[in-house]
Design a protein around this motif. Structure first.
Motif, PDB file in Angstrom:
ATOM      1  N   TYR A  21       1.039  -1.231  -0.257  1.00 55.14           N
ATOM      2  CA  TYR A  21       0.207  -0.138  -0.164  1.00 55.14           C
ATOM      3  C   TYR A  21       0.703   1.219   0.312  1.00 55.14           C
ATOM      4  O   TYR A  21       0.793   2.153  -0.234  1.00 55.14           O
ATOM      5  N   THR A  78      -2.623   8.102  -3.658  1.00 61.73           N
ATOM      6  CA  THR A  78      -2.935   8.321  -5.305  1.00 61.73           C
ATOM      7  C   THR A  78      -5.165   7.609  -4.367  1.00 61.73           C
ATOM      8  O   THR A  78      -5.516   7.600  -5.218  1.00 61.73           O
ATOM      9  N   MET A  79      -4.595   6.524  -3.378  1.00 66.29           N
ATOM     10  CA  MET A  79      -6.041   6.078  -3.085  1.00 66.29           C
ATOM     11  C   MET A  79      -6.055   5.193  -1.863  1.00 66.29           C
ATOM     12  O   MET A  79      -4.840   5.404  -1.273  1.00 66.29           O
ATOM     13  N   ASP A 111      -0.497  -7.004  -3.501  1.00 64.37           N
ATOM     14  CA  ASP A 111       0.660  -7.237  -2.049  1.00 64.37           C
ATOM     15  C   ASP A 111       1.288  -8.283  -2.043  1.00 64.37           C
ATOM     16  O   ASP A 111       0.421  -9.678  -1.635  1.00 64.37           O
ATOM     17  N   TYR A 143      -7.050   0.568  -2.613  1.00 68.54           N
ATOM     18  CA  TYR A 143      -6.265  -0.602  -2.975  1.00 68.54           C
ATOM     19  C   TYR A 143      -7.179  -2.221  -2.068  1.00 68.54           C
ATOM     20  O   TYR A 143      -6.525  -2.975  -3.630  1.00 68.54           O
ATOM     21  N   GLU A 201       3.094   2.566  -2.021  1.00 66.54           N
ATOM     22  CA  GLU A 201       3.726   2.730  -2.950  1.00 66.54           C
ATOM     23  C   GLU A 201       2.110   3.564  -3.876  1.00 66.54           C
ATOM     24  O   GLU A 201       2.180   3.740  -4.956  1.00 66.54           O
ATOM     25  N   HIS A 202       0.716   3.567  -2.608  1.00 65.74           N
ATOM     26  CA  HIS A 202      -0.379   3.379  -3.630  1.00 65.74           C
ATOM     27  C   HIS A 202      -0.623   4.742  -2.954  1.00 65.74           C
ATOM     28  O   HIS A 202      -2.426   5.323  -3.218  1.00 65.74           O
ATOM     29  N   LYS A 203      -0.911   4.954  -1.581  1.00 69.18           N
ATOM     30  CA  LYS A 203      -1.183   5.172  -0.199  1.00 69.18           C
ATOM     31  C   LYS A 203      -1.648   7.009  -0.930  1.00 69.18           C
ATOM     32  O   LYS A 203      -2.595   8.212  -0.479  1.00 69.18           O
ATOM     33  N   LEU A 259      -4.230  -4.873  -8.530  1.00 72.18           N
ATOM     34  CA  LEU A 259      -3.146  -5.048  -8.178  1.00 72.18           C
ATOM     35  C   LEU A 259      -2.777  -5.939  -7.479  1.00 72.18           C
ATOM     36  O   LEU A 259      -3.369  -6.720  -6.883  1.00 72.18           O
ATOM     37  N   ASP A 311      -8.142  -3.316  -4.938  1.00 73.61           N
ATOM     38  CA  ASP A 311      -7.890  -3.784  -6.209  1.00 73.61           C
ATOM     39  C   ASP A 311      -6.979  -4.793  -6.329  1.00 73.61           C
ATOM     40  O   ASP A 311      -7.131  -5.609  -7.094  1.00 73.61           O
TER      41      ASP A 311
END
Length: 108
Positions: free
Chosen positions: A47, A53-54, A70, A59, A49-51, A68, A62
């Protein structure tokens, strides 16, 4: 029900099937002891790397949908666990801002 605590495989030995063997041993224990299943909190190391943007819930959605991957949750999903919700302030961790997915495996 049993509560699943952390399991970790040393990085030098990942990909050798050790994690899968540990998960199968957990499931065997549940069946042997006549429990309904395993409940756990799944940390979300990817997460980070994505927190920006979402949300954590987006997350997880996805990851469940296969959009995605994980390192932890995808492995758990591949072993029959299902996401049943989100856990806020599960652990103090900057990578996932304290979020975890509530996961369940039910014995058949």
């Amino acid at each position: 029900w049993y509560y699943g605590t952390d399991i970790s495989v040393h990085p030098d030995h990942r990909g050798e099937g050790i994690g899968s063997m540990l998960y199968e041993a957990r499931k065997d224990l549940v069946r042997r002891d006549g429990k309904r299943g395993i409940i756990a909190g799944a940390s979300l190391p990817g997460y980070f790397e994505h927190k920006s943007t979402m949300s954590a819930a987006e997350y997880v959605d996805d990851v469940v949908a296969g959009h995605l991957s994980d390192p932890t949750l995808s492995f758990q999903l591949s072993h029959g666990f299902e996401v049943r919700g989100m856990l806020e302030n599960y652990l103090e961790d900057e990578a996932d801002d304290g979020w975890a997915a509530l996961i369940v495996w039910e014995a058949s």
